[in-house]
Design an enzyme around this catalytic site. Structure first.
Site, PDB file in Angstrom:
ATOM      1  N   GLU A  97      19.956 -40.457 -31.206  1.00 18.25           N
ATOM      2  CA  GLU A  97      20.247 -41.764 -30.622  1.00 18.25           C
ATOM      3  C   GLU A  97      20.565 -42.778 -31.723  1.00 18.25           C
ATOM      4  O   GLU A  97      20.125 -42.617 -32.867  1.00 18.25           O
ATOM      5  CB  GLU A  97      19.017 -42.269 -29.852  1.00 18.25           C
ATOM      6  CG  GLU A  97      19.083 -42.058 -28.353  1.00 18.25           C
ATOM      7  CD  GLU A  97      20.086 -42.993 -27.646  1.00 18.25           C
ATOM      8  OE1 GLU A  97      20.982 -43.564 -28.304  1.00 18.25           O
ATOM      9  OE2 GLU A  97      19.963 -43.124 -26.424  1.00 18.25           O
ATOM     10  N   ASP A  98      21.300 -43.811 -31.351  1.00 13.56           N
ATOM     11  CA  ASP A  98      21.521 -44.912 -32.286  1.00 13.56           C
ATOM     12  C   ASP A  98      20.283 -45.805 -32.346  1.00 13.56           C
ATOM     13  O   ASP A  98      19.825 -46.178 -33.406  1.00 13.56           O
ATOM     14  CB  ASP A  98      22.771 -45.721 -31.890  1.00 13.56           C
ATOM     15  CG  ASP A  98      22.776 -46.152 -30.424  1.00 13.56           C
ATOM     16  OD1 ASP A  98      21.857 -45.771 -29.659  1.00 13.56           O
ATOM     17  OD2 ASP A  98      23.706 -46.877 -30.027  1.00 13.56           O
ATOM     18  N   ASP A 101      15.417 -48.806 -27.643  1.00 15.34           N
ATOM     19  CA  ASP A 101      15.138 -50.221 -27.394  1.00 15.34           C
ATOM     20  C   ASP A 101      14.039 -50.294 -26.324  1.00 15.34           C
ATOM     21  O   ASP A 101      12.858 -50.234 -26.654  1.00 15.34           O
ATOM     22  CB  ASP A 101      16.466 -50.856 -26.958  1.00 15.34           C
ATOM     23  CG  ASP A 101      16.388 -52.347 -26.723  1.00 15.34           C
ATOM     24  OD1 ASP A 101      15.506 -52.998 -27.299  1.00 15.34           O
ATOM     25  OD2 ASP A 101      17.231 -52.882 -25.976  1.00 15.34           O
ATOM     26  N   PHE A 150      19.589 -58.224 -31.609  1.00 15.30           N
ATOM     27  CA  PHE A 150      20.689 -57.375 -31.148  1.00 15.30           C
ATOM     28  C   PHE A 150      21.560 -57.018 -32.349  1.00 15.30           C
ATOM     29  O   PHE A 150      22.124 -57.896 -33.005  1.00 15.30           O
ATOM     30  CB  PHE A 150      21.520 -58.077 -30.073  1.00 15.30           C
ATOM     31  CG  PHE A 150      22.511 -57.157 -29.440  1.00 15.30           C
ATOM     32  CD1 PHE A 150      22.129 -56.284 -28.434  1.00 15.30           C
ATOM     33  CD2 PHE A 150      23.828 -57.134 -29.873  1.00 15.30           C
ATOM     34  CE1 PHE A 150      23.026 -55.404 -27.865  1.00 15.30           C
ATOM     35  CE2 PHE A 150      24.747 -56.251 -29.311  1.00 15.30           C
ATOM     36  CZ  PHE A 150      24.342 -55.393 -28.301  1.00 15.30           C
ATOM     37  N   ARG A 163      31.781 -51.113 -34.013  1.00 12.95           N
ATOM     38  CA  ARG A 163      31.247 -49.760 -34.228  1.00 12.95           C
ATOM     39  C   ARG A 163      31.623 -49.236 -35.614  1.00 12.95           C
ATOM     40  O   ARG A 163      30.947 -48.387 -36.173  1.00 12.95           O
ATOM     41  CB  ARG A 163      31.801 -48.791 -33.180  1.00 12.95           C
ATOM     42  CG  ARG A 163      31.300 -49.040 -31.765  1.00 12.95           C
ATOM     43  CD  ARG A 163      31.622 -47.843 -30.880  1.00 12.95           C
ATOM     44  NE  ARG A 163      31.547 -48.160 -29.465  1.00 12.95           N
ATOM     45  CZ  ARG A 163      30.426 -48.124 -28.735  1.00 12.95           C
ATOM     46  NH1 ARG A 163      29.279 -47.819 -29.309  1.00 12.95           N
ATOM     47  NH2 ARG A 163      30.456 -48.416 -27.459  1.00 12.95           N
TER      48      ARG A 163
HETATM   49  P1  5GP Z   1      17.230 -48.409 -24.118  1.00 14.00           P
HETATM   50  O1  5GP Z   1      17.457 -47.574 -22.908  1.00 14.00           O
HETATM   51  O2  5GP Z   1      16.259 -47.807 -25.094  1.00 14.00           O
HETATM   52  O3  5GP Z   1      16.851 -49.836 -23.745  1.00 14.00           O
HETATM   53  O4  5GP Z   1      18.596 -48.624 -24.825  1.00 14.00           O
HETATM   54  C1  5GP Z   1      19.321 -47.622 -25.321  1.00 14.00           C
HETATM   55  C2  5GP Z   1      20.746 -48.017 -25.557  1.00 14.00           C
HETATM   56  O5  5GP Z   1      20.988 -49.419 -25.438  1.00 14.00           O
HETATM   57  C3  5GP Z   1      21.124 -47.684 -26.970  1.00 14.00           C
HETATM   58  O6  5GP Z   1      21.516 -46.339 -27.071  1.00 14.00           O
HETATM   59  C4  5GP Z   1      22.235 -48.665 -27.247  1.00 14.00           C
HETATM   60  O7  5GP Z   1      23.456 -48.142 -26.810  1.00 14.00           O
HETATM   61  C5  5GP Z   1      21.879 -49.881 -26.420  1.00 14.00           C
HETATM   62  N1  5GP Z   1      21.199 -50.888 -27.267  1.00 14.00           N
HETATM   63  C6  5GP Z   1      19.902 -51.214 -27.280  1.00 14.00           C
HETATM   64  N2  5GP Z   1      19.637 -52.168 -28.203  1.00 14.00           N
HETATM   65  C7  5GP Z   1      20.824 -52.431 -28.805  1.00 14.00           C
HETATM   66  C8  5GP Z   1      21.215 -53.307 -29.867  1.00 14.00           C
HETATM   67  O8  5GP Z   1      20.450 -54.057 -30.491  1.00 14.00           O
HETATM   68  N3  5GP Z   1      22.542 -53.291 -30.199  1.00 14.00           N
HETATM   69  C9  5GP Z   1      23.443 -52.497 -29.557  1.00 14.00           C
HETATM   70  N4  5GP Z   1      24.702 -52.562 -29.972  1.00 14.00           N
HETATM   71  N5  5GP Z   1      23.109 -51.649 -28.567  1.00 14.00           N
HETATM   72  C10 5GP Z   1      21.808 -51.622 -28.191  1.00 14.00           C
END
Ligand code: 5GP
Length: 174
Positions: A97-98, A101, A150, A163
């Site tokens: 994963e990137d 969050d 963010f 990206r």
């Molecule tokens: P989660 O389901 O854990 O809330 O979020 C996962 C996805 O939300 C990540 O894979 C990413 O694509 C997006 N995301 C969450 N936080 C960020 C952030 O700070 N920046 C960006 N660009 N994407 C985020």
């Protein structure tokens, strides 16, 4: 309104940490049947760099998910837009994963994958924002813990932009 980028994690820092993670995974999966699952789109650059730091036999597959719109808040709903190309039964899966969050995306993927009978499922994420966690996700291989900002770059976008940045940064709007 103008957007200004402020660097948070440099390309050198990312490179060094990715090398360490690749080494660790290579040791841990020596005798396993390793399949990396890169979660698109955000993890494609991290996954590409990570697997080149892994010196054991492995495979890579891609999973398209959608959890965010054009905004910056999670919807809590995870939609699979492009499924894996091959079964993961009896494989040792590392989800790449990137960023973790709220954790909802990875929680959903782990539930989904468990129904496909892999031998094991672990998580490797470049970034983790623990302040925003809504479910507890053990990140087995973690690049960096970051504060609740963010971020963009190194695969991560804002409205599909940024990206291509070689570093992770914050977008400041003035
Ligand atoms: P989660 O389901 O854990 O809330 O979020 C996962 C996805 O939300 C990540 O894979 C990413 O694509 C997006 N995301 C969450 N936080 C960020 C952030 O700070 N920046 C960006 N660009 N994407 C985020």
């Amino acid at each position: 309104m103008t957007e200004r980028l402020v660097e948070m994690i440099s390309a050198d820092q990312i490179r060094a940490r990715t090398k360490e993670l690749g080494k660790q995974i290579s040791e841990d999966y020596k005798d396993k049947d390793l399949v990396f699952v890169s979660v698109l789109k955000g993890s494609f650059i991290f996954a590409a760099d990570l697997i080149r730091e892994v010196d054991i036999t492995c495979r890579i597959d891609f999973l398209g998910v959608r959890s965010y719109g054009a905004g910056t808040e999670t919807s809590g709903v995870v939609q699979i837009t492009n499924d894996l190309s091959r079964p993961i039964a009896d494989k040792d899966v590392v989800i790449v994963e990137d960023i973790v969050d709220t954790g909802l995306t990875v929680a959903h993927l782990m539930d989904l994958f468990r129904t496909r009978n892999p031998r094991s499922v672990k998580v490797c994420s470049l970034l983790h924002k623990p302040a925003r966690a809504r479910v507890h996700i053990p990140v087995d291989y973690l690049g960096f813990t970051i504060e609740d900002k963010f971020v963009v770059g190194y695969g991560l976008d804002f409205d599909e932009k940024y990206r291509n940045l070689p570093y992770v940064g914050i977008v400041e709007r003035t």
